[in-house]
Design a protein around this motif. Structure first.
Motif, mmCIF file in Angstrom:
data_model
loop_
_atom_site.group_PDB
_atom_site.id
_atom_site.type_symbol
_atom_site.label_atom_id
_atom_site.label_comp_id
_atom_site.label_asym_id
_atom_site.label_seq_id
_atom_site.Cartn_x
_atom_site.Cartn_y
_atom_site.Cartn_z
ATOM 1 N N LEU A 19 0.813 -1.217 0.000
ATOM 2 C CA LEU A 19 0.000 0.000 0.000
ATOM 3 C C LEU A 19 0.850 1.271 0.000
ATOM 4 O O LEU A 19 0.371 2.335 -0.398
ATOM 5 C CB LEU A 19 -0.961 0.005 1.189
ATOM 6 N N ARG A 20 2.107 1.164 0.426
ATOM 7 C CA ARG A 20 3.010 2.319 0.412
ATOM 8 C C ARG A 20 3.614 2.569 -0.974
ATOM 9 O O ARG A 20 4.266 3.591 -1.189
ATOM 10 C CB ARG A 20 4.124 2.127 1.438
ATOM 11 N N ILE A 21 3.412 1.644 -1.906
ATOM 12 C CA ILE A 21 3.890 1.848 -3.276
ATOM 13 C C ILE A 21 3.079 2.984 -3.894
ATOM 14 O O ILE A 21 1.846 2.994 -3.835
ATOM 15 C CB ILE A 21 3.751 0.548 -4.110
ATOM 16 N N ARG A 22 3.767 3.925 -4.480
ATOM 17 C CA ARG A 22 3.100 5.138 -4.967
ATOM 18 C C ARG A 22 2.244 4.900 -6.216
ATOM 19 O O ARG A 22 1.149 5.435 -6.335
ATOM 20 C CB ARG A 22 4.133 6.227 -5.236
ATOM 21 N N SER A 23 2.730 4.125 -7.160
ATOM 22 C CA SER A 23 1.995 3.954 -8.421
ATOM 23 C C SER A 23 0.937 2.863 -8.296
ATOM 24 O O SER A 23 1.145 1.831 -7.658
ATOM 25 C CB SER A 23 2.951 3.623 -9.564
ATOM 26 N N SER A 24 -0.199 3.101 -8.926
ATOM 27 C CA SER A 24 -1.272 2.096 -8.894
ATOM 28 C C SER A 24 -0.856 0.857 -9.685
ATOM 29 O O SER A 24 -1.242 -0.260 -9.333
ATOM 30 C CB SER A 24 -2.572 2.673 -9.435
ATOM 31 N N GLU A 25 -0.074 1.045 -10.741
ATOM 32 C CA GLU A 25 0.415 -0.093 -11.528
ATOM 33 C C GLU A 25 1.347 -0.962 -10.684
ATOM 34 O O GLU A 25 1.283 -2.193 -10.732
ATOM 35 C CB GLU A 25 1.144 0.410 -12.786
ATOM 36 N N GLY A 26 2.199 -0.337 -9.895
ATOM 37 C CA GLY A 26 3.103 -1.087 -9.012
ATOM 38 C C GLY A 26 2.341 -1.859 -7.947
ATOM 39 O O GLY A 26 2.666 -3.011 -7.648
ATOM 40 N N ARG A 27 1.303 -1.217 -7.370
ATOM 41 C CA ARG A 27 0.473 -1.908 -6.376
ATOM 42 C C ARG A 27 -0.248 -3.091 -7.003
ATOM 43 O O ARG A 27 -0.339 -4.166 -6.416
ATOM 44 C CB ARG A 27 -0.536 -0.938 -5.760
ATOM 45 N N ARG A 28 -0.777 -2.899 -8.227
ATOM 46 C CA ARG A 28 -1.490 -3.975 -8.911
ATOM 47 C C ARG A 28 -0.559 -5.163 -9.180
ATOM 48 O O ARG A 28 -0.914 -6.307 -8.945
ATOM 49 C CB ARG A 28 -2.090 -3.471 -10.221
ATOM 50 N N LYS A 29 0.639 -4.872 -9.648
ATOM 51 C CA LYS A 29 1.611 -5.943 -9.914
ATOM 52 C C LYS A 29 1.980 -6.682 -8.630
ATOM 53 O O LYS A 29 2.061 -7.909 -8.609
ATOM 54 C CB LYS A 29 2.879 -5.379 -10.564
ATOM 55 N N PHE B 236 0.199 -6.908 -5.816
ATOM 56 C CA PHE B 236 -0.933 -7.702 -5.339
ATOM 57 C C PHE B 236 -1.159 -8.936 -6.211
ATOM 58 O O PHE B 236 -1.481 -10.007 -5.703
ATOM 59 C CB PHE B 236 -2.214 -6.859 -5.280
ATOM 60 N N SER B 237 -0.992 -8.802 -7.519
ATOM 61 C CA SER B 237 -1.198 -9.958 -8.389
ATOM 62 C C SER B 237 -0.117 -11.013 -8.159
ATOM 63 O O SER B 237 -0.376 -12.213 -8.294
ATOM 64 C CB SER B 237 -1.241 -9.546 -9.860
ATOM 65 N N THR B 238 1.083 -10.569 -7.801
ATOM 66 C CA THR B 238 2.150 -11.524 -7.486
ATOM 67 C C THR B 238 1.830 -12.293 -6.205
ATOM 68 O O THR B 238 2.040 -13.500 -6.125
ATOM 69 C CB THR B 238 3.497 -10.780 -7.329
ATOM 70 N N CYS B 239 1.275 -11.600 -5.223
ATOM 71 C CA CYS B 239 0.981 -12.222 -3.925
ATOM 72 C C CYS B 239 -0.346 -12.974 -3.906
ATOM 73 O O CYS B 239 -0.567 -13.802 -3.019
ATOM 74 C CB CYS B 239 0.954 -11.160 -2.826
ATOM 75 N N ALA B 240 -1.239 -12.679 -4.847
ATOM 76 C CA ALA B 240 -2.595 -13.223 -4.793
ATOM 77 C C ALA B 240 -2.628 -14.752 -4.832
ATOM 78 O O ALA B 240 -3.360 -15.373 -4.061
ATOM 79 C CB ALA B 240 -3.428 -12.650 -5.927
ATOM 80 N N SER B 241 -1.843 -15.363 -5.703
ATOM 81 C CA SER B 241 -1.878 -16.822 -5.807
ATOM 82 C C SER B 241 -1.346 -17.473 -4.528
ATOM 83 O O SER B 241 -1.881 -18.486 -4.075
ATOM 84 C CB SER B 241 -1.082 -17.299 -7.026
ATOM 85 N N HIS B 242 -0.319 -16.881 -3.955
ATOM 86 C CA HIS B 242 0.213 -17.428 -2.709
ATOM 87 C C HIS B 242 -0.778 -17.240 -1.576
ATOM 88 O O HIS B 242 -0.975 -18.148 -0.749
ATOM 89 C CB HIS B 242 1.552 -16.768 -2.365
ATOM 90 N N MET B 243 -1.423 -16.096 -1.510
ATOM 91 C CA MET B 243 -2.435 -15.874 -0.476
ATOM 92 C C MET B 243 -3.592 -16.858 -0.616
ATOM 93 O O MET B 243 -4.116 -17.364 0.379
ATOM 94 C CB MET B 243 -2.960 -14.439 -0.542
ATOM 95 N N MET B 244 -3.981 -17.157 -1.857
ATOM 96 C CA MET B 244 -5.062 -18.125 -2.086
ATOM 97 C C MET B 244 -4.628 -19.517 -1.646
ATOM 98 O O MET B 244 -5.402 -20.243 -1.002
ATOM 99 C CB MET B 244 -5.448 -18.130 -3.569
ATOM 100 N N ALA B 245 -3.404 -19.898 -1.965
ATOM 101 C CA ALA B 245 -2.907 -21.212 -1.550
ATOM 102 C C ALA B 245 -2.849 -21.324 -0.031
ATOM 103 O O ALA B 245 -3.244 -22.355 0.546
ATOM 104 C CB ALA B 245 -1.529 -21.471 -2.153
ATOM 105 N N VAL B 246 -2.401 -20.285 0.636
ATOM 106 C CA VAL B 246 -2.333 -20.288 2.097
ATOM 107 C C VAL B 246 -3.738 -20.359 2.696
ATOM 108 O O VAL B 246 -3.979 -21.070 3.671
ATOM 109 C CB VAL B 246 -1.551 -19.053 2.613
ATOM 110 N N THR B 247 -4.686 -19.647 2.090
ATOM 111 C CA THR B 247 -6.070 -19.682 2.564
ATOM 112 C C THR B 247 -6.661 -21.076 2.424
ATOM 113 O O THR B 247 -7.297 -21.586 3.356
ATOM 114 C CB THR B 247 -6.925 -18.660 1.782
ATOM 115 N N VAL B 248 -6.465 -21.717 1.284
ATOM 116 C CA VAL B 248 -6.971 -23.087 1.086
ATOM 117 C C VAL B 248 -6.280 -24.043 2.050
ATOM 118 O O VAL B 248 -6.921 -24.901 2.661
ATOM 119 C CB VAL B 248 -6.781 -23.530 -0.385
ATOM 120 N N PHE B 249 -4.970 -23.893 2.228
ATOM 121 C CA PHE B 249 -4.206 -24.757 3.120
ATOM 122 C C PHE B 249 -4.725 -24.672 4.553
ATOM 123 O O PHE B 249 -5.094 -25.669 5.163
ATOM 124 C CB PHE B 249 -2.729 -24.375 3.054
#
Length: 157
Positions: free
Chosen positions: A101-111, A113-126
């Motif tokens: 959230l401290r990343i200034r650009s919205s494109e950087g935040r999107r990238k 979050f998209s990098t972390c999303a799959s890992h967060m989903m795997a951890v949630t299912v686990f």
């Protein structure tokens, strides 16, 4: 993570050895306690475990004696392990989300979050399947739903 070149200064080999030793000691103590409780009951029915792998709960289902104490030990150890490991993971993710959230650009935040999303989903299912399998009341416990949850826990992840 923020200063990878300082990692060996922050986490010295002595601290690393101490952490690894504590985890091994805790794991060994937990495994011996749970195993001794599970194998202290008598088994007089079928020797076919109704599950994909030899787990404590399906093994206790084969017992013909009172399983209250072993089930309580399994429930307590699983709850303790899940609670503390989940707290560590959630704390880590909280700090990661704050850093993103401290990343200034919205494109950087999107990238990020998209990098972390799959890992967060795997951890949630686990953690979701583990909580479902080990922390449900004995009256609602079904080995068939355990088998389905274990597919997620072992194969999907």
């Amino acid at each position: 993570i923020c200063n990878p070149l300082l990692y060996m200064v922050v986490v010295s080999p002595l601290i690393c050895l101490l952490l690894v030793s504590l985890i091994y000691l805790y794991s060994l103590t937990t495994a011996l306690t749970v195993s001794s409780c599970v194998f202290s009951v008598s088994y007089c029915s079928s020797n076919i475990i109704d599950h994909f792998y030899c787990d404590n709960v399906p093994l206790l289902a084969l017992s013909c004696s009172d399983t209250y104490i072993p089930e309580t030990v399994v429930f307590t150890s699983a709850g303790t392990n899940l609670f503390f490991s989940m707290i560590i993971v959630l704390t880590s993710y909280f700090h990661i989300v704050l850093a993103i959230l401290r990343i200034r650009s919205s494109e950087g935040r999107r990238k990020a979050f998209s990098t972390c999303a799959s890992h967060m989903m795997a951890v949630t299912v686990f953690y979701g399947t583990l909580l479902f399998m080990y922390l449900q009341p004995g009256t609602n416990h079904s080995l068939d739903t355990d088998k389905m949850a274990s597919v997620f826990y072992t194969l999907v992840i």
